[in-house]
Each structure stands twice: as structure tokens, then as C-alpha cells.
Design a protein around this motif. Structure first.
Motif, PDB file in Angstrom:
ATOM      1  N   THR A 114     -65.200 143.388 122.434  1.00 40.31           N
ATOM      2  CA  THR A 114     -65.337 143.736 123.803  1.00 40.31           C
ATOM      3  C   THR A 114     -66.499 144.828 123.685  1.00 40.31           C
ATOM      4  O   THR A 114     -67.259 144.316 124.568  1.00 40.31           O
ATOM      5  N   LEU A 115     -66.995 145.442 122.654  1.00 39.71           N
ATOM      6  CA  LEU A 115     -68.121 146.396 122.878  1.00 39.71           C
ATOM      7  C   LEU A 115     -69.212 145.664 122.727  1.00 39.71           C
ATOM      8  O   LEU A 115     -70.133 145.752 123.419  1.00 39.71           O
ATOM      9  N   ALA A 116     -69.100 144.552 121.906  1.00 38.00           N
ATOM     10  CA  ALA A 116     -70.379 143.744 121.788  1.00 38.00           C
ATOM     11  C   ALA A 116     -70.687 143.013 122.781  1.00 38.00           C
ATOM     12  O   ALA A 116     -72.079 142.681 123.367  1.00 38.00           O
ATOM     13  N   LYS A 117     -69.983 142.493 123.711  1.00 40.05           N
ATOM     14  CA  LYS A 117     -70.110 141.776 125.095  1.00 40.05           C
ATOM     15  C   LYS A 117     -70.751 142.637 125.947  1.00 40.05           C
ATOM     16  O   LYS A 117     -71.510 142.222 126.979  1.00 40.05           O
ATOM     17  N   GLU A 118     -70.546 144.162 125.734  1.00 45.79           N
ATOM     18  CA  GLU A 118     -71.047 144.877 127.002  1.00 45.79           C
ATOM     19  C   GLU A 118     -72.124 145.621 126.382  1.00 45.79           C
ATOM     20  O   GLU A 118     -72.882 146.341 127.408  1.00 45.79           O
ATOM     21  N   ALA A 119     -72.591 145.716 125.084  1.00 48.34           N
ATOM     22  CA  ALA A 119     -73.512 146.772 124.662  1.00 48.34           C
ATOM     23  C   ALA A 119     -74.862 146.178 124.927  1.00 48.34           C
ATOM     24  O   ALA A 119     -75.288 144.829 124.850  1.00 48.34           O
ATOM     25  N   ALA A 120     -75.989 147.221 125.133  1.00 48.33           N
ATOM     26  CA  ALA A 120     -77.355 146.863 125.215  1.00 48.33           C
ATOM     27  C   ALA A 120     -77.557 146.716 123.778  1.00 48.33           C
ATOM     28  O   ALA A 120     -78.348 145.668 123.564  1.00 48.33           O
ATOM     29  N   LEU A 121     -77.211 147.581 122.780  1.00 51.45           N
ATOM     30  CA  LEU A 121     -77.380 147.335 121.435  1.00 51.45           C
ATOM     31  C   LEU A 121     -76.398 148.067 120.822  1.00 51.45           C
ATOM     32  O   LEU A 121     -75.913 149.362 120.887  1.00 51.45           O
ATOM     33  N   LEU A 122     -75.732 147.185 119.780  1.00 53.67           N
ATOM     34  CA  LEU A 122     -74.677 147.746 118.923  1.00 53.67           C
ATOM     35  C   LEU A 122     -74.840 147.712 117.604  1.00 53.67           C
ATOM     36  O   LEU A 122     -75.315 147.057 116.875  1.00 53.67           O
ATOM     37  N   LEU A 123     -74.503 148.971 116.971  1.00 50.21           N
ATOM     38  CA  LEU A 123     -74.701 148.897 115.526  1.00 50.21           C
ATOM     39  C   LEU A 123     -73.237 148.957 115.108  1.00 50.21           C
ATOM     40  O   LEU A 123     -72.448 149.928 115.290  1.00 50.21           O
ATOM     41  N   TYR A 124     -72.924 148.216 114.203  1.00 50.77           N
ATOM     42  CA  TYR A 124     -71.571 147.773 113.627  1.00 50.77           C
ATOM     43  C   TYR A 124     -71.276 148.355 112.475  1.00 50.77           C
ATOM     44  O   TYR A 124     -72.248 147.743 111.464  1.00 50.77           O
ATOM     45  N   ILE A 125     -70.507 149.427 111.921  1.00 53.15           N
ATOM     46  CA  ILE A 125     -70.396 149.742 110.460  1.00 53.15           C
ATOM     47  C   ILE A 125     -69.657 148.663 109.836  1.00 53.15           C
ATOM     48  O   ILE A 125     -68.209 148.575 110.403  1.00 53.15           O
ATOM     49  N   SER A 126     -69.886 147.968 108.825  1.00 54.84           N
ATOM     50  CA  SER A 126     -68.933 147.142 107.949  1.00 54.84           C
ATOM     51  C   SER A 126     -68.877 147.532 106.657  1.00 54.84           C
ATOM     52  O   SER A 126     -69.193 148.814 106.278  1.00 54.84           O
ATOM     53  N   THR A 127     -68.532 146.727 105.439  1.00 59.54           N
ATOM     54  CA  THR A 127     -68.158 147.179 104.411  1.00 59.54           C
ATOM     55  C   THR A 127     -68.602 146.216 103.304  1.00 59.54           C
ATOM     56  O   THR A 127     -68.746 145.162 103.642  1.00 59.54           O
ATOM     57  N   ASP A 128     -68.715 146.668 102.131  1.00 63.13           N
ATOM     58  CA  ASP A 128     -68.883 145.874 100.841  1.00 63.13           C
ATOM     59  C   ASP A 128     -67.939 145.191 100.570  1.00 63.13           C
ATOM     60  O   ASP A 128     -67.826 144.045  99.816  1.00 63.13           O
ATOM     61  N   TYR A 129     -66.547 145.295 101.342  1.00 64.40           N
ATOM     62  CA  TYR A 129     -65.307 144.514 100.921  1.00 64.40           C
ATOM     63  C   TYR A 129     -65.295 143.127 101.442  1.00 64.40           C
ATOM     64  O   TYR A 129     -64.518 142.543 101.349  1.00 64.40           O
ATOM     65  N   VAL A 130     -66.377 143.139 102.275  1.00 67.46           N
ATOM     66  CA  VAL A 130     -66.601 141.447 102.727  1.00 67.46           C
ATOM     67  C   VAL A 130     -66.902 140.679 101.282  1.00 67.46           C
ATOM     68  O   VAL A 130     -66.836 139.413 101.382  1.00 67.46           O
ATOM     69  N   PHE A 131     -67.320 141.136 100.226  1.00 69.28           N
ATOM     70  CA  PHE A 131     -67.737 140.324  98.957  1.00 69.28           C
ATOM     71  C   PHE A 131     -66.444 140.326  97.824  1.00 69.28           C
ATOM     72  O   PHE A 131     -65.592 141.487  98.302  1.00 69.28           O
ATOM     73  N   ASP A 132     -66.517 139.447  97.087  1.00 71.63           N
ATOM     74  CA  ASP A 132     -65.240 139.479  96.248  1.00 71.63           C
ATOM     75  C   ASP A 132     -65.476 140.094  94.892  1.00 71.63           C
ATOM     76  O   ASP A 132     -64.504 140.371  94.032  1.00 71.63           O
ATOM     77  N   GLY A 133     -66.945 140.681  94.661  1.00 69.00           N
ATOM     78  CA  GLY A 133     -66.909 141.564  93.661  1.00 69.00           C
ATOM     79  C   GLY A 133     -67.121 140.801  92.103  1.00 69.00           C
ATOM     80  O   GLY A 133     -67.374 141.379  91.168  1.00 69.00           O
ATOM     81  N   ARG A 134     -67.378 139.505  92.065  1.00 69.38           N
ATOM     82  CA  ARG A 134     -67.607 138.530  90.853  1.00 69.38           C
ATOM     83  C   ARG A 134     -68.986 138.580  90.411  1.00 69.38           C
ATOM     84  O   ARG A 134     -69.172 138.139  89.396  1.00 69.38           O
ATOM     85  N   ASN A 135     -69.938 138.603  91.580  1.00 63.28           N
ATOM     86  CA  ASN A 135     -71.388 138.199  91.029  1.00 63.28           C
ATOM     87  C   ASN A 135     -72.288 139.252  91.700  1.00 63.28           C
ATOM     88  O   ASN A 135     -73.066 138.978  92.404  1.00 63.28           O
ATOM     89  N   PRO A 136     -72.173 140.528  91.459  1.00 60.86           N
ATOM     90  CA  PRO A 136     -72.986 141.771  92.188  1.00 60.86           C
ATOM     91  C   PRO A 136     -74.558 141.705  91.445  1.00 60.86           C
ATOM     92  O   PRO A 136     -74.484 141.199  90.413  1.00 60.86           O
ATOM     93  N   PRO A 137     -75.569 142.466  92.238  1.00 62.78           N
ATOM     94  CA  PRO A 137     -75.459 142.923  93.283  1.00 62.78           C
ATOM     95  C   PRO A 137     -75.498 142.058  94.578  1.00 62.78           C
ATOM     96  O   PRO A 137     -76.192 140.664  94.462  1.00 62.78           O
ATOM     97  N   TYR A 138     -75.024 142.374  95.440  1.00 58.90           N
ATOM     98  CA  TYR A 138     -75.066 141.380  96.934  1.00 58.90           C
ATOM     99  C   TYR A 138     -76.042 141.812  97.791  1.00 58.90           C
ATOM    100  O   TYR A 138     -76.223 142.753  98.179  1.00 58.90           O
ATOM    101  N   GLY A 139     -76.710 140.610  98.098  1.00 60.48           N
ATOM    102  CA  GLY A 139     -77.825 140.672  99.260  1.00 60.48           C
ATOM    103  C   GLY A 139     -77.221 140.423 100.640  1.00 60.48           C
ATOM    104  O   GLY A 139     -76.076 139.968 100.713  1.00 60.48           O
ATOM    105  N   GLU A 140     -77.902 140.808 101.593  1.00 59.40           N
ATOM    106  CA  GLU A 140     -77.574 140.657 102.927  1.00 59.40           C
ATOM    107  C   GLU A 140     -77.321 138.927 103.375  1.00 59.40           C
ATOM    108  O   GLU A 140     -76.129 139.012 104.006  1.00 59.40           O
ATOM    109  N   ASP A 141     -77.789 138.103 102.787  1.00 62.34           N
ATOM    110  CA  ASP A 141     -77.736 136.773 102.897  1.00 62.34           C
ATOM    111  C   ASP A 141     -76.598 136.051 102.078  1.00 62.34           C
ATOM    112  O   ASP A 141     -76.466 134.946 102.236  1.00 62.34           O
ATOM    113  N   ASP A 142     -76.183 136.838 101.022  1.00 63.35           N
ATOM    114  CA  ASP A 142     -75.069 136.052 100.123  1.00 63.35           C
ATOM    115  C   ASP A 142     -73.929 135.824 100.830  1.00 63.35           C
ATOM    116  O   ASP A 142     -73.409 136.884 101.934  1.00 63.35           O
TER     117      ASP A 142
END
Length: 326
Positions: A114-142
């Protein structure tokens, strides 16, 4: 919300017939939480007009808003027209997300959409837990591969953000601590309770590698990213920010004990994965070079100094600072 002569939450002021708005406007969701409070202060101290939302813990100077109510969110954004939204509100406790998945997905995914559809500019806080932790370190494109429902919900939130707000910024961060209202507000500061037990033997995880990160540093990065993204449309997509010190919960607790000259013999390292309803990655270290190359990062505060700063108000003798440093 009290709309006095200064407008809501210092939104601007009236001078004759004209309203003068002071600086760019940012809306901070979850402004009652650990990160949200730090983000609110950081932008306020840098000349932005800050509108903060809360829900269960809403307080004066903040707007009460249920972010899962689409009509309420749209009404809020149409009224205040923020230049930037920093979306800090989330259900971030993995074990809670496993048990209350629907409510967590409503906040972490649907409210974000909902916020993203209405926002001029949205900064969304996400987490390192999007990765499985088996092959660090993780870049943005991994490739993300979350192990738990929390990580999956935040990854879906990222996708909704980037799908509906083309110029959006996603900022992935690891476990946070900071100026807490209660030591249980962060998994890092809650170790204070274990350290203080003193006589009771206490086992602490010495398996999962963490990168504890001060919310005040994250807030500074959010401000720098927001300022730059408003000027430069190439500042978009996914970024990583993290503290640099790798520590298990056991090592954090030992560091806390040493910082406050407290005994640590009762703290016992546990070297096998602790039982929990949500699986955690063993090491989801983030590569933060994209921020650094753009000169949008900050030098993370050293853990010992930062954790001392955050925990000294919870010492039995609040004058601890004076007795140690003077």
C-alpha cells in the motif's frame, strides 16, 4: 491529533495567509519502535519536517495509524504528502512470525505494498534474514533464500516495494540495538538480563554469527540515502548496511560483562544450534560495499562503546557513568 497553531506535529506554521513548510517532509512508520525512534530523531535533527506514525504505542506528536488499513494509509499520505517514507514498522521477531503468520504478512507485505503504491519515494527497511547464511558475505545481487517465514515476508515486502515504487530504496540490516526503552526491546540489549544473573548458570548461543548494529548508525544511513535519492534517480534498488564486528550472543554477553566490570563466569557457550520455532541463518554477513562506494555509509560505532551507551541507564546505580569515567 491536536492541530494547534503550529499544525500537526510541527508540520509547518502559518504566517498571515501563507503556510511556510520547513524543509522536506519525511513520514516514518513505526516511529515508536527502536529503529523508528532513531530515524525520527535523525531526520528531525537534520532540518526535515518529520511525521511519525505509531499504532499500539502511539504517543503525543505521533499519528496513530493502522498500516494494514489501506484507506487510512492513503488518507494519511494524501493529507501530509511526504517527500520520503521511511518504512520501519514490521513484525521483526522470527518466532512470533512463525506463530502469527497472517498478522505478520499483513504488516510486512500488504502494508508495504500500500505504501509503495502511494509513495513519492519509499525507503524500506529489510533484513539479512533474506539469506540462508551458508555462503557469506552476501552482496545486494546475491540470490535470497530465506530459512524462515519472517525472512520470506521481508523478501516479499522488498519485491512489493520495488514493483510499485520504481525509485524505491531497500536497505537490508542485521540485528539492531540502540537506545532502548526496555532492555527486552532488542535481542542484543536483552542479554543484559543474562549478564546480571551472576550466580545462575546461563547458556548462550555460540554458534550463530551476528553483526550487531546500532540503530543510530542505520538512521544516519537512512537520512543520507533519502537526501541523495531525492537528487539522484540512480540511487535506487537494494543496499546493505551492517556493523563490522562479528559476534555470537555469547561473545556479546561477555563484551557487555567486561564493559560494566561484571562477572561472566556464569555465562556458558552453547555450540550447537539452539531450539527455536524459526530457523536462523548461521552467518548472514552483509557486504556493504555499494553504500561505501557511493560515500553514503557511516563508520559503525564500536560495539563496546555503543552498548555501554545504551545500557548504562539500566544499571542499578544510574551514576555508574560518573563513577567509572571520573
Amino acid at each position: 491529533m491536536d492541530n494547534g497553531p503550529d499544525g500537526p506535529a510541527g508540520f509547518g506554521f502559518y504566517w498571515g495567509e501563507d503556510m511556510v513548510v520547513l524543509g522536506p517532509r519525511v513520514l516514518v512508520t513505526g516511529a515508536t519502535g527502536l529503529l523508528g525512534r532513531a530515524v525520527y530523531r535523525e531526520f528531525q535533527n537534520s532540518g526535515w519536517v518529520v511525521i511519525g506514525t505509531g499504532y499500539r504505542r502511539a504517543r503525543p506528536c505521533l499519528l496513530r495509524c493502522d498500516l494494514t488499513d489501506e484507506d487510512a494509509v492513503r488518507g494519511l499520505l494524501h493529507e501530509y504528502k511526504p517527500d520520503v517514507i521511511v518504512h520501519c514498522a514490521a513484525e521483526r521477531r522470527p518466532d512470533v512470525v512463525e506463530r502469527h503468520t497472517e498478522a505478520a504478512v499483513n504488516l510486512n507485505v500488504h502494508a508495504t505494498s500500500t505504501l509503495a503504491k502511494e509513495a513519492a519515494l519509499l525507503l524500506y527497511i529489510s533484513t539479512d534474514y533474506v539469506f540462508d547464511g551458508r555462503n557469506p558475505p552476501y552482496g545486494e545481487d546475491d540470490s535470497p533464500n530465506p530459512l524462515n517465514v519472517y525472512g520470506r515476508s521481508k523478501l516479499e515486502g522488498e519485491r512489493e516495494t520495488l514493483r510499485h515504487c520504481p525509485g524505491a530504496v531497500v536497505l537490508r540490516v542485521p540485528v539492531l540495538f540502540g537506545e532502548v526503552e526496555s532492555v527486552t526491546e532488542s535481542a542484543v540489549t536483552s542479554l543484559w538480563l543474562k549478564v546480571q544473573e551472576g550466580t545462575e548458570t546461563c547458556t548462550l548461543d555460540h554458534c550463530q554469527q551476528r553483526f550487531p548494529t546500532d540503530a543510530r548508525d542505520v538512521a544516519a544511513v537512512c537520512r543520507k540515502l533519502s537526501e541523495k535519492a531525492r537528487q539522484d534517480p540512480s540511487i535506487r534498488g537494494i543496499f546493505h548496511f551492517s556493523g563490522k564486528e562479528q559476534m555470537t550472543k555469547y561473545e556479546m554477553a561477555i563484551a557487555i560483562a567486561q564493559a560494566f566490570s561484571l562477572p561472566s563466569n556464569h555465562l556458558i557457550p552453547l555450540t550447537e544450534q539452539p531450539a527455536a520455532s524459526a530457523l536462523r541463518p548461521v552467518n548472514s554477513q552483509l557486504n556493504c560495499s555499494r553504500l561505501e562506494l557511493l560515500n553514503l555509509s557511516v563508520e559503525p560505532r564500536p560495539f563496546t562503546a555503543a552498548i555501554t551507551d545504551c545500557l548504562w541507564p539500566f544499571t542499578p546505580d544510574k551514576r555508574w557513568r560518573q563513577t567509572v569515567f571520573h
